[in-house]
Design a protein around this motif. Structure first.
Motif, PDB file in Angstrom:
ATOM      1  N   ILE A 158       0.299  32.353   9.963  1.00  0.00           N
ATOM      2  CA  ILE A 158      -0.374  32.531   8.673  1.00  0.00           C
ATOM      3  C   ILE A 158      -1.422  33.621   8.821  1.00  0.00           C
ATOM      4  O   ILE A 158      -2.304  33.536   9.673  1.00  0.00           O
ATOM      5  CB  ILE A 158      -1.040  31.222   8.213  1.00  0.00           C
ATOM      6  CG1 ILE A 158       0.006  30.104   8.112  1.00  0.00           C
ATOM      7  CG2 ILE A 158      -1.745  31.417   6.875  1.00  0.00           C
ATOM      8  CD1 ILE A 158      -0.594  28.731   7.864  1.00  0.00           C
ATOM      9  N   THR A 159      -1.330  34.659   7.994  1.00  0.00           N
ATOM     10  CA  THR A 159      -2.247  35.792   8.081  1.00  0.00           C
ATOM     11  C   THR A 159      -2.964  35.992   6.755  1.00  0.00           C
ATOM     12  O   THR A 159      -2.325  36.088   5.696  1.00  0.00           O
ATOM     13  CB  THR A 159      -1.486  37.083   8.438  1.00  0.00           C
ATOM     14  OG1 THR A 159      -0.758  36.883   9.651  1.00  0.00           O
ATOM     15  CG2 THR A 159      -2.458  38.237   8.633  1.00  0.00           C
ATOM     16  N   LEU A 160      -4.309  36.025   6.821  1.00  0.00           N
ATOM     17  CA  LEU A 160      -5.135  36.290   5.639  1.00  0.00           C
ATOM     18  C   LEU A 160      -5.679  37.715   5.717  1.00  0.00           C
ATOM     19  O   LEU A 160      -6.197  38.132   6.748  1.00  0.00           O
ATOM     20  CB  LEU A 160      -6.303  35.298   5.576  1.00  0.00           C
ATOM     21  CG  LEU A 160      -7.361  35.563   4.489  1.00  0.00           C
ATOM     22  CD1 LEU A 160      -6.790  35.299   3.101  1.00  0.00           C
ATOM     23  CD2 LEU A 160      -8.607  34.712   4.720  1.00  0.00           C
ATOM     24  N   VAL A 175      -1.896  36.604   1.553  1.00  0.00           N
ATOM     25  CA  VAL A 175      -1.566  35.712   2.656  1.00  0.00           C
ATOM     26  C   VAL A 175      -0.081  35.871   2.975  1.00  0.00           C
ATOM     27  O   VAL A 175       0.772  35.786   2.075  1.00  0.00           O
ATOM     28  CB  VAL A 175      -1.879  34.242   2.306  1.00  0.00           C
ATOM     29  CG1 VAL A 175      -1.311  33.302   3.367  1.00  0.00           C
ATOM     30  CG2 VAL A 175      -3.380  34.044   2.187  1.00  0.00           C
ATOM     31  N   VAL A 189       0.298  27.771  -1.855  1.00  0.00           N
ATOM     32  CA  VAL A 189      -0.728  28.323  -0.969  1.00  0.00           C
ATOM     33  C   VAL A 189      -2.066  28.331  -1.698  1.00  0.00           C
ATOM     34  O   VAL A 189      -2.168  28.828  -2.825  1.00  0.00           O
ATOM     35  CB  VAL A 189      -0.362  29.754  -0.519  1.00  0.00           C
ATOM     36  CG1 VAL A 189      -1.445  30.325   0.395  1.00  0.00           C
ATOM     37  CG2 VAL A 189       0.985  29.750   0.206  1.00  0.00           C
ATOM     38  N   LEU A 191      -6.539  28.764  -1.072  1.00  0.00           N
ATOM     39  CA  LEU A 191      -7.671  29.107  -0.226  1.00  0.00           C
ATOM     40  C   LEU A 191      -8.795  28.118  -0.503  1.00  0.00           C
ATOM     41  O   LEU A 191      -9.163  27.897  -1.665  1.00  0.00           O
ATOM     42  CB  LEU A 191      -8.174  30.527  -0.507  1.00  0.00           C
ATOM     43  CG  LEU A 191      -7.159  31.663  -0.400  1.00  0.00           C
ATOM     44  CD1 LEU A 191      -7.842  32.993  -0.706  1.00  0.00           C
ATOM     45  CD2 LEU A 191      -6.499  31.684   0.961  1.00  0.00           C
ATOM     46  N   VAL A 230      -6.881  28.535   4.809  1.00  0.00           N
ATOM     47  CA  VAL A 230      -5.641  28.757   4.077  1.00  0.00           C
ATOM     48  C   VAL A 230      -4.763  27.520   4.218  1.00  0.00           C
ATOM     49  O   VAL A 230      -4.429  27.112   5.333  1.00  0.00           O
ATOM     50  CB  VAL A 230      -4.896  29.990   4.610  1.00  0.00           C
ATOM     51  CG1 VAL A 230      -3.664  30.259   3.751  1.00  0.00           C
ATOM     52  CG2 VAL A 230      -5.812  31.213   4.634  1.00  0.00           C
ATOM     53  N   GLU A 244     -10.135  30.974   8.700  1.00  0.00           N
ATOM     54  CA  GLU A 244     -10.585  32.342   8.958  1.00  0.00           C
ATOM     55  C   GLU A 244     -12.025  32.495   8.479  1.00  0.00           C
ATOM     56  O   GLU A 244     -12.519  31.669   7.709  1.00  0.00           O
ATOM     57  CB  GLU A 244      -9.685  33.356   8.221  1.00  0.00           C
ATOM     58  CG  GLU A 244      -8.228  33.324   8.608  1.00  0.00           C
ATOM     59  CD  GLU A 244      -7.975  33.945   9.971  1.00  0.00           C
ATOM     60  OE1 GLU A 244      -8.931  34.420  10.609  1.00  0.00           O
ATOM     61  OE2 GLU A 244      -6.799  33.967  10.388  1.00  0.00           O
TER      62      GLU A 244
END
Length: 249
Positions: A158-160, A175, A189, A191, A230, A244
């Protein structure tokens, strides 16, 4: 003369009923015209961090919108599962007990780390905060933590983006979600945004822009370091999250 008085009484009675009916209709129309608030529905999940095997454990969530209690939620359910075994999760319906507070209880059958997630559906919005409960005395605290982390991150990437923002300006976020080297499409999804020590958590629901790519935006009121967790869910089988830090200037 008596018949005339009776007739007048009936006529006035009918006029009164017509006026009352018209007023009622006007009030209903005014009520329907009141715009629904677009502020997010917030849910504060309260569960003890530790418990004993077999004991009744209370589950509580406080639901608010614009700081006011929400007593008309469409559905509140607690989902409970042993970490690593979400396919065996249990759904428990909650009941309103007082101003915006919905409660239920559960018992844990094993000594392990469990996840408690509340599903809140209210005023056309959905939020689902989670927490962990350590039941009994798992072999070691380190192993329990490892089990929890494995559940949330095993096989998930998972990348923000980005990790910086400017206070007072709307900040777009993207994301990317991959599981087992494949982009995860059709997920929900969100936040969860908060600062250390803050009671209030803000939630931003993202929209799927492309398979495995989800976008949304948020405006930070003040500068500082913010925690952005996330949450990624899909059906009953996938619940992943990653934390994050976003630095706001």
């Amino acid at each position: 003369m008596k018949k005339m008085i009776t007739r007048f009484g009936v006529v006035f009675g009918l006029i009164g009923l017509f006026v009352l009916g018209a007023c009622g209709t006007e009030k209903e129309a005014e009520s329907a015209a009141v715009p629904q608030s677009m502020e997010p529905v917030e849910a504060e999940l309260t569960v003890e961090a530790t418990a004993e095997k077999g004991e009744a454990v209370p589950l509580s969530v406080t639901v608010t919108q614009e700081g006011q209690p929400v007593d008309d939620a469409d559905e509140i359910k607690f989902e409970v599962w042993k970490n690593g075994a979400k396919e065996e999760s249990e759904m428990i319906k909650a009941s309103l007990t007082k101003d915006g507070i919905y409660e239920a209880e559960t018992t844990f059958a094993e000594e392990a780390v469990y996840t408690v997630q509340v599903h809140v559906t209210a005023r056309s919005m959905h939020t689902m905060p989670t927490t962990n409960v350590t039941v009994g005395h798992p072999e070691t605290a380190a192993e329990a933590e490892e089990e929890s982390e494995h559940h949330h991150h095993a096989g998930a990437d998972i990348t923000l983006d980005p990790k910086e923002a400017t206070a007072g300006e709307e900040q777009p976020f993207m994301v990317h979600v991959m599981i087992e080297d494949e982009m995860l499409a059709g997920a929900e999804v969100q936040l969860e945004i908060f600062q250390d020590g803050a009671e209030k958590h803000e939630w931003v629901k993202l929209e799927e822009a492309d398979a495995g790519m989800y976008k949304g935006a948020h405006t930070f009121a003040e500068s500082g370091a913010y925690n952005v967790q996330v949450h990624v869910t899909k059906g009953h089988d996938i619940h992943e999250h990653v934390m994050e830090t976003v630095n706001v200037k």
